[in-house]
Design an enzyme around this catalytic site. Structure first.
Site, short mmCIF file in Angstrom:
data_model
loop_
_atom_site.label_atom_id
_atom_site.label_comp_id
_atom_site.label_asym_id
_atom_site.label_seq_id
_atom_site.Cartn_x
_atom_site.Cartn_y
_atom_site.Cartn_z
N ASP A 292 0.85 -1.18 0.00
CA ASP A 292 0.00 0.00 0.00
C ASP A 292 0.89 1.23 0.00
OD1 ASP A 292 -2.56 1.46 0.35
OD2 ASP A 292 -1.69 2.00 2.27
N GLU B 148 -1.25 -1.57 -6.15
CA GLU B 148 -2.48 -1.03 -6.71
C GLU B 148 -2.13 -0.19 -7.94
OE1 GLU B 148 -4.10 1.53 -3.71
OE2 GLU B 148 -2.07 1.96 -3.03
N CYS C 80 -12.71 -5.55 5.93
CA CYS C 80 -11.82 -6.28 6.83
C CYS C 80 -11.00 -7.27 6.01
CB CYS C 80 -12.62 -7.02 7.89
SG CYS C 80 -11.63 -8.16 8.88
N CYS D 212 -11.85 -11.12 7.44
CA CYS D 212 -13.10 -11.85 7.21
C CYS D 212 -13.92 -11.28 6.06
CB CYS D 212 -13.94 -11.88 8.49
SG CYS D 212 -14.67 -10.27 8.89
N CYS E 252 -12.71 -4.67 13.65
CA CYS E 252 -13.73 -5.17 12.74
C CYS E 252 -15.01 -5.49 13.51
CB CYS E 252 -13.22 -6.41 12.01
SG CYS E 252 -14.50 -7.24 11.06
N CYS F 292 -15.50 -9.78 13.09
CA CYS F 292 -14.58 -10.74 13.71
C CYS F 292 -13.79 -10.14 14.85
CB CYS F 292 -13.65 -11.36 12.67
SG CYS F 292 -12.40 -10.22 12.06
N ASP G 36 -3.36 1.28 7.01
CA ASP G 36 -2.52 1.01 5.84
C ASP G 36 -2.21 -0.49 5.70
OD1 ASP G 36 -2.51 3.73 5.50
OD2 ASP G 36 -0.61 4.01 6.56
ZN LIG Z 1 -13.31 -8.99 10.21
#
Ligand SMILES: [Zn+2]
Length: 417
Positions: free
Chosen positions: A191, A275, A327, A330, A346, A349, A356
């Site tokens: 990133d 990216e 996330c 998950c 999150c 989870c 980052d």
């Molecule tokens: Zn999660």
């Protein structure tokens, strides 16, 4: 594959004069040929062929009193100058017809004596490396070279460059065989950041180096001094050279640093995912466009070149991530968060995310998914790079940053932001 190897060279006073003459002759030949093509177009004649132009602006011109001095320099760089003009026209035609991606390319322009950067190219006929390691250039002489690293093979051409800081470099094009490194398991997503240079999905952080900031500060001081000097004065010329030297220093330092970082990343990872800068640019909007982009493009180019050479893979993720919403563990998406939020837990989870690092992990996952879904399955090492390593001057092929083929933005499971 073609690679460039650049070295500082130290021509003597006499050789510098001979080089200056040759720079001038190559420029005149280029401009004469350009003028001839423009005239032909205006008069409705067909586009002049390169071989005819060569006869007209070099061979025949030497016999005229106005251009007799063309005979005093080597003919090879003059012919190469015409090749450059051909290439400039070809780029223009390809750009108009849509064959060439990227920024539109304009018609070739006349060269000026006042251009900051002068260059000459010699092919195999025009140069050789002597037993005493000096570089022999036809009609220039044996030039001292600082061989900072070894040439891996016989070069096919050399470009002599005089930069605005008054330094001379010899840039050789060498055809080398790839030399794959032993395979490793690790793969990494990167990133690119504004506060740190980059964050890696394995938790590594690449900081903007402090020495670079120092060099940039010195450059700013030199620029301020230059703006205070009276135009046309000796002091101003001195200040201009100082600015050019500071610029060169920043560029050199940045290049060395980028080489070090990219070599390490390629050595440690079998695949690297980044990216797409264009897609990212859209996310940031026009205001946020910054000097970072240029540095990132160079970072990506070096990664791609080294991957091709050492049997690694670079994958570009051509889609935009809601990276602060998703996330990486998950896949749960729990809404946008303002830039000040650097960490969050999150909602599904419960794992705690750094902003980052989470983005880097998302890039890794998307890159790996793209590779598996690509037509023909996982690509073999080093083949994933769509661009050829062409021996072109640095920074002139913006077209390479375009998304290619079926990996356009938005393909894949993750929605566009
Ligand atoms: Zn999660």
């Amino acid at each position: 594959m073609h690679l460039r190897y650049s070295y500082r060279i130290y021509p003597t006073v006499g050789q510098r004069e001979a080089l200056a003459r040759t720079f001038g002759c190559a420029r005149v030949v280029y401009n004469d040929a350009l003028a001839a093509r423009k005239d032909a177009r205006k008069s409705g004649f067909p586009y002049p062929r390169s071989s005819d132009l060569q006869k007209q602006v070099i061979t025949a011109a030497k016999g005229t009193p106005e251009r007799a001095w063309l005979a005093s320099v080597g003919v090879d760089p003059l012919i190469q100058s015409l090749r450059d003009l051909d290439a400039a026209y070809q780029n223009f035609f390809d750009s108009v017809s849509g064959k060439r991606a990227g920024c539109p390319v304009g018609l070739p322009r006349f060269k000026s004596r006042k251009d900051n950067r002068q260059s000459l190219r010699f092919t195999r006929n025009g140069f050789r490396i002597r037993g005493n390691r000096k570089l022999n250039l036809a009609k220039i002489g044996d030039v001292r070279v600082k061989w900072s690293r070894n040439l891996p093979a016989d070069p096919s051409s050399v470009t002599i460059v005089l930069d605005p800081a008054g330094r001379y470099h010899a840039s050789f094009v060498v055809d080398v065989e790839p030399e794959p490194l032993p395979e490793v398991q690790a793969e990494v997503g990167i990133d690119l950041g504004l506060t740190t240079y980059a964050v890696l999905s394995d938790g590594g952080v690449i900081d903007n180096p402090r020495f670079l900031r120092k060099a940039e500060k010195r450059l700013k001081v030199a620029q301020r001094e230059l703006s205070r000097k009276a135009k046309g004065s000796k002091n101003r010329e001195r200040a201009r050279v100082k600015v050019a030297r500071a610029h060169a220093k920043v560029a050199d330092t940045r290049r060395d640093w980028l080489h070090k970082q990219t070599t390490r990343i390629i050595r440690e990872n079998q695949a690297v995912y980044l990216e797409d800068l264009n897609v990212r640019g859209l996310a940031r909007g026009r205001l946020a466009k910054s000097a970072h982009d240029a540095g990132w493009a160079a970072f990506r180019r070096l990664l791609e070149e080294k991957a091709a050479r050492y049997g690694r893979t670079v994958g570009i993720v051509h889609r935009m991530f809601p990276s602060s919403q998703l996330c990486s563990r998950c896949g749960h998406r729990d809404g946008p968060k303002p830039l000040v939020v650097r960490e969050w837990a999150c909602g599904a989870c419960g794992v705690l995310h750094g902003r980052d690092l989470n983005a880097a992990r998302n890039i890794l996952a998307a890159g790996q998914a793209d590779r598996l879904n690509a037509p023909g399955g996982p690509v073999s090492p080093g083949v994933a790079i769509p661009r050829r390593a062409r021996p072109v001057e640095r920074g002139t092929h913006l077209g390479d940053l375009r998304p290619t083929g079926n990996r356009a933005a938005g393909v894949g499971g993750i929605p566009i932001h």
